[in-house]
Design a protein around this motif. Structure first.
Motif, PDB file in Angstrom:
ATOM      1  N   TYR A 427       0.835  -1.193   0.000  1.00 23.14           N
ATOM      2  CA  TYR A 427       0.000   0.000   0.000  1.00 23.14           C
ATOM      3  C   TYR A 427       0.873   1.246   0.000  1.00 23.14           C
ATOM      4  N   VAL A 428       0.250   2.405  -0.252  1.00 19.12           N
ATOM      5  CA  VAL A 428       0.983   3.667  -0.226  1.00 19.12           C
ATOM      6  C   VAL A 428       0.240   4.668   0.640  1.00 19.12           C
ATOM      7  N   GLU A 429       1.005   5.542   1.285  1.00 17.74           N
ATOM      8  CA  GLU A 429       0.412   6.671   1.986  1.00 17.74           C
ATOM      9  C   GLU A 429       0.069   7.722   0.930  1.00 17.74           C
ATOM     10  N   ARG A 430      -1.198   8.060   0.814  1.00 17.81           N
ATOM     11  CA  ARG A 430      -1.638   8.930  -0.264  1.00 17.81           C
ATOM     12  C   ARG A 430      -1.073  10.343  -0.165  1.00 17.81           C
ATOM     13  N   ALA A 431      -0.835  10.822   1.043  1.00 19.30           N
ATOM     14  CA  ALA A 431      -0.349  12.198   1.218  1.00 19.30           C
ATOM     15  C   ALA A 431       1.078  12.368   0.713  1.00 19.30           C
ATOM     16  N   THR A 432       1.892  11.316   0.874  1.00 17.88           N
ATOM     17  CA  THR A 432       3.310  11.424   0.512  1.00 17.88           C
ATOM     18  C   THR A 432       3.716  10.459  -0.598  1.00 17.88           C
ATOM     19  N   ASP A 433       2.795   9.569  -0.997  1.00 21.95           N
ATOM     20  CA  ASP A 433       3.061   8.544  -2.004  1.00 21.95           C
ATOM     21  C   ASP A 433       4.170   7.589  -1.545  1.00 21.95           C
ATOM     22  N   THR A 434       4.302   7.441  -0.229  1.00 20.05           N
ATOM     23  CA  THR A 434       5.318   6.535   0.327  1.00 20.05           C
ATOM     24  C   THR A 434       4.809   5.100   0.287  1.00 20.05           C
ATOM     25  N   PRO A 435       5.573   4.179  -0.332  1.00 19.51           N
ATOM     26  CA  PRO A 435       5.129   2.782  -0.407  1.00 19.51           C
ATOM     27  C   PRO A 435       5.458   2.000   0.867  1.00 19.51           C
ATOM     28  N   HIS A 436       4.619   1.022   1.181  1.00 17.46           N
ATOM     29  CA  HIS A 436       4.841   0.149   2.332  1.00 17.46           C
ATOM     30  C   HIS A 436       4.417  -1.278   1.980  1.00 17.46           C
ATOM     31  N   SER A 437       4.946  -2.215   2.742  1.00 17.45           N
ATOM     32  CA  SER A 437       4.524  -3.609   2.620  1.00 17.45           C
ATOM     33  C   SER A 437       4.301  -4.145   4.026  1.00 17.45           C
ATOM     34  N   LEU A 438       3.134  -4.753   4.257  1.00 14.86           N
ATOM     35  CA  LEU A 438       2.791  -5.286   5.570  1.00 14.86           C
ATOM     36  C   LEU A 438       2.599  -6.794   5.468  1.00 14.86           C
ATOM     37  N   ALA A 439       3.408  -7.528   6.235  1.00 11.99           N
ATOM     38  CA  ALA A 439       3.283  -8.991   6.245  1.00 11.99           C
ATOM     39  C   ALA A 439       2.007  -9.394   6.989  1.00 11.99           C
ATOM     40  N   LEU A 440       1.232 -10.277   6.394  1.00 18.17           N
ATOM     41  CA  LEU A 440       0.005 -10.766   7.028  1.00 18.17           C
ATOM     42  C   LEU A 440      -0.435 -12.068   6.357  1.00 18.17           C
ATOM     43  N   ASP A 441      -1.523 -12.618   6.868  1.00 18.18           N
ATOM     44  CA  ASP A 441      -1.989 -13.921   6.389  1.00 18.18           C
ATOM     45  C   ASP A 441      -3.321 -13.867   5.653  1.00 18.18           C
ATOM     46  N   GLY A 442      -4.079 -12.763   5.836  1.00 15.62           N
ATOM     47  CA  GLY A 442      -5.387 -12.698   5.201  1.00 15.62           C
ATOM     48  C   GLY A 442      -5.846 -11.276   4.977  1.00 15.62           C
ATOM     49  N   VAL A 443      -6.687 -11.087   3.955  1.00 17.43           N
ATOM     50  CA  VAL A 443      -7.223  -9.775   3.621  1.00 17.43           C
ATOM     51  C   VAL A 443      -8.729  -9.902   3.455  1.00 17.43           C
ATOM     52  N   PHE A 444      -9.476  -9.121   4.226  1.00 25.37           N
ATOM     53  CA  PHE A 444     -10.936  -9.111   4.148  1.00 25.37           C
ATOM     54  C   PHE A 444     -11.370  -7.807   3.493  1.00 25.37           C
ATOM     55  N   VAL A 445     -12.020  -7.911   2.336  1.00 28.07           N
ATOM     56  CA  VAL A 445     -12.406  -6.744   1.556  1.00 28.07           C
ATOM     57  C   VAL A 445     -13.821  -6.305   1.931  1.00 28.07           C
ATOM     58  N   GLN A 446     -13.937  -5.050   2.372  1.00 27.83           N
ATOM     59  CA  GLN A 446     -15.220  -4.494   2.814  1.00 27.83           C
ATOM     60  C   GLN A 446     -15.329  -3.047   2.330  1.00 27.83           C
ATOM     61  N   ILE A 447     -15.410  -2.860   1.014  1.00 25.68           N
ATOM     62  CA  ILE A 447     -15.347  -1.501   0.460  1.00 25.68           C
ATOM     63  C   ILE A 447     -16.638  -1.080  -0.235  1.00 25.68           C
ATOM     64  N   GLY A 448     -17.728  -1.662   0.169  1.00 22.05           N
ATOM     65  CA  GLY A 448     -18.992  -1.205  -0.389  1.00 22.05           C
ATOM     66  C   GLY A 448     -19.589  -2.160  -1.401  1.00 22.05           C
ATOM     67  N   LEU A 449     -20.574  -1.643  -2.129  1.00 19.29           N
ATOM     68  CA  LEU A 449     -21.398  -2.494  -2.982  1.00 19.29           C
ATOM     69  C   LEU A 449     -21.495  -1.969  -4.407  1.00 19.29           C
ATOM     70  N   VAL A 450     -21.781  -2.885  -5.335  1.00 17.23           N
ATOM     71  CA  VAL A 450     -22.006  -2.551  -6.741  1.00 17.23           C
ATOM     72  C   VAL A 450     -23.438  -2.941  -7.090  1.00 17.23           C
ATOM     73  N   PRO A 451     -24.243  -2.030  -7.678  1.00 19.29           N
ATOM     74  CA  PRO A 451     -25.637  -2.354  -8.004  1.00 19.29           C
ATOM     75  C   PRO A 451     -25.749  -3.529  -8.978  1.00 19.29           C
ATOM     76  N   ASN A 452     -26.726  -4.406  -8.731  1.00 13.74           N
ATOM     77  CA  ASN A 452     -26.988  -5.541  -9.622  1.00 13.74           C
ATOM     78  C   ASN A 452     -27.971  -5.096 -10.712  1.00 13.74           C
ATOM     79  N   SER A 453     -27.457  -4.383 -11.699  1.00 17.40           N
ATOM     80  CA  SER A 453     -28.346  -3.795 -12.705  1.00 17.40           C
ATOM     81  C   SER A 453     -27.909  -4.070 -14.134  1.00 17.40           C
ATOM     82  N   ASP A 454     -26.948  -4.957 -14.339  1.00 14.97           N
ATOM     83  CA  ASP A 454     -26.433  -5.193 -15.682  1.00 14.97           C
ATOM     84  C   ASP A 454     -27.510  -5.643 -16.659  1.00 14.97           C
TER      85      ASP A 454
END
Length: 538
Positions: A427-454
């Protein structure tokens, strides 16, 4: 093991069994086998139509495996583990359906499953705490009962850790078909059938041609908005059909609900059951596990379903809700089920004592972090904006947890994995564009919804985000088509708002029918058996 109340309830269910059912428990030694034998014996004690046999049966995985026989014949249904928790209902439902209780699957779908001529062996790995898993298990159990070529096995990942490790499974439910991954993560019965059609297109070629009579209202969607619209329409004495791929929609995946006014606290599954019960009190034709592929314009709307069936209607109410939004970064799709997940309730237990991330600082994200904090070693929340969007009461709880860290104004760039397992997030810090890497085992995505309208592309006006544009009455850009709930431009995606919008759309549709009923009837009659031509002429 089973309480007196549960045994009494089972006794009542068993009174309607038409065929005898036998649990065949594999012999052998296992530390949990006595517990499983007692569990099955207690169920068998409620009726002389249920028996338990302990003997070897070809194909059973271990001494913790048992099969269901009905009338002495193998149903193809197996359980490996002790189906308690959320899977208890799966066992009871399989037992009752094997004994003759009607399968609640649309006739067109039953015919499609019945046409499969190849031998299919499904394995469904579950967690007993997963509330999405039973839907998959129950759907595949029904498939097995409908077709003798199909065999299915529920496997409790907690009791078969060697298999989990061998296959590098990090999320449930995950379905294997004939030894290969068939589906993973949250998947509905409709999606399972869609995937079968992709593999065996011939099962859909002979789709039934029987048609419902012209409907006054067709509602697409089985969540709070859709059920509300269907009930309000039915109360007007209209001919109503509701089509949905799953009852409850997104609500079914919500574990804690505390903002539905007059109901201090409930859960998504409980609310879904209440919606279904209320809907069942009215004369509404329900077609579940089906999707609408396309809609025609014109005075009479024609809907084509995923089963091939077509339905004509005077008005259409769209309440299809939304689905989880994906990050769209490298490593996300490639690692779904191997460290990338969207349901903390289902997959959280697989990360016990490990480090995980939650992407998203809204209510869903902070609630996920709080849920996971009691299981995992640490949770890092990543929020794209400078401030969190979640309610203050949730944020305060998160800040009070020692093992929750919150990073704001950061952008996720990639998810890294080695040997088939997630190892880090970049990931990057948006204010400074500084890159980082964080060691972990899992990522849970919770960034909202997309309408089912196709399926409404080129039918009604939509925003660039896919939301259906509506006015204060729920009217769309196409006369006779209404929309409500999370699929629309109405702000504040809340259950109570969706219910109100569903009622409003139904009342608006009824008003439209009152003023256009004669014209619509004439248009349909003039169209003969092909309202498509009439629609083009209009």
């Amino acid at each position: 093991m089973l309480s007196k109340d549960i045994l009494q309830a089972l006794q009542g269910y068993a009174a309607n069994m038409q065929r005898p059912v036998t649990f065949v428990l594999q012999t052998g030694a296992h530390s949990k086998r006595d517990e499983l034998a007692q569990f099955l014996a207690e169920i068998a004690s409620v009726s002389d139509k249920i028996t338990l046999e302990e003997r070897d049966l070809p194909g059973l995985r271990s001494p913790l495996s048992f099969a269901l026989l009905a009338g002495g014949e193998d149903t193809g249904i197996r359980f490996s583990g002790i189906p308690s928790g959320h899977e208890f209902n799966s066992l009871v439902l399989a037992m009752l359906q094997a004994s003759g209780t009607p399968i609640k699957l649309d006739d067109s779908l039953q015919q499609m499953v019945g046409r499969i001529s190849e031998a299919l062996h499904f394995e469904v790995f579950v967690s007993l705490s997963c509330h999405n898993c039973p839907e998959v298990v129950q759907a595949l159990n029904q498939f097995a009962l409908l077709n003798p070529n199909i065999r299915t096995e529920m496997i409790d990942g907690g009791l078969f850790q060697d298999v989990i490790a061998e296959r590098d499974i990090q999320g449930v439910p995950i379905v294997y078909l004939n030894g290969e991954v068939f589906a993973n993560g949250k998947v509905t019965a409709a999606e399972l059938i869609d995937r079968l059609v992709e593999r065996y297109p011939q099962i859909a070629e002979s789709a039934p041609t029987a048609r419902l009579p012209l409907q006054d209202v067709v509602v697409v969607g089985g969540g709070p908005a859709g059920v509300s619209a269907a009930i309000y329409s039915a109360r007007k004495g209209l001919a109503v059909t509701l089509i949905t791929d799953r009852m409850g929609g997104q609500v079914k995946d919500t574990m804690g609900i505390e903002n539905l006014i007059s109901v201090p606290k409930t859960t998504g599954p409980a609310l879904t059951g209440a919606l279904q019960a209320h809907l069942n009190a009215y004369a509404v034709t329900v077609k579940e596990h089906l999707k609408v592929l396309n809609v025609t314009q014109g005075p009479i709307k024609r809907l084509t379903l995923s089963s091939g069936e077509q339905i004509d209607t005077k008005t259409l109410i769209v309440a299809t809700g939304a689905k989880w939004r994906e990050l769209g970064v490298p490593g996300e799709k490639e690692n779904i089920g191997n460290g990338v997940a969207y349901c903390p309730h289902c997959d959280g237990p697989f990360f016990k004592g490990k480090d995980v991330a939650v992407i998203g600082g809204g209510n869903s994200g902070i609630e996920a972090a709080l849920d996971l904090a009691g299981i995992v070693k640490s949770v890092t929340v990543f929020e794209f904006l400078p401030e969190l969007k979640a309610d203050k009461v949730l944020v305060d709880q998160a800040l009070a947890r020692d093992n929750i860290r919150i990073l704001k104004n950061v952008a996720t760039k990639a998810i890294k994995a080695e040997g088939g397992k997630v190892t880090a997030i970049e990931y990057v810090e948006r204010a400074t564009d500084t890159p980082h890497s964080l060691a972990l085992d899992g990522v849970f995505v919770q960034i909202g919804l997309v309408p089912n309208s196709d399926f409404l592309a080129d039918v009604v006006e939509r925003t660039r985000f896919g939301e259906v544009v509506i006015n204060e009455k729920g009217e769309t850009s196409e006369a006779g088509i209404y929309a409500c709930g999370d699929v629309t431009t109405v702000p504040y995606k809340q259950i109570v708002i969706a219910m109100g919008e569903g009622a409003k759309a139904a009342l608006a549709a009824f008003e439209y029918l009152l003023t256009r009923s004669t014209d619509l009837a004439a248009a349909y009659a003039a169209s003969g058996t092909d309202p498509l031509e009439q629609g083009k002429a209009a």
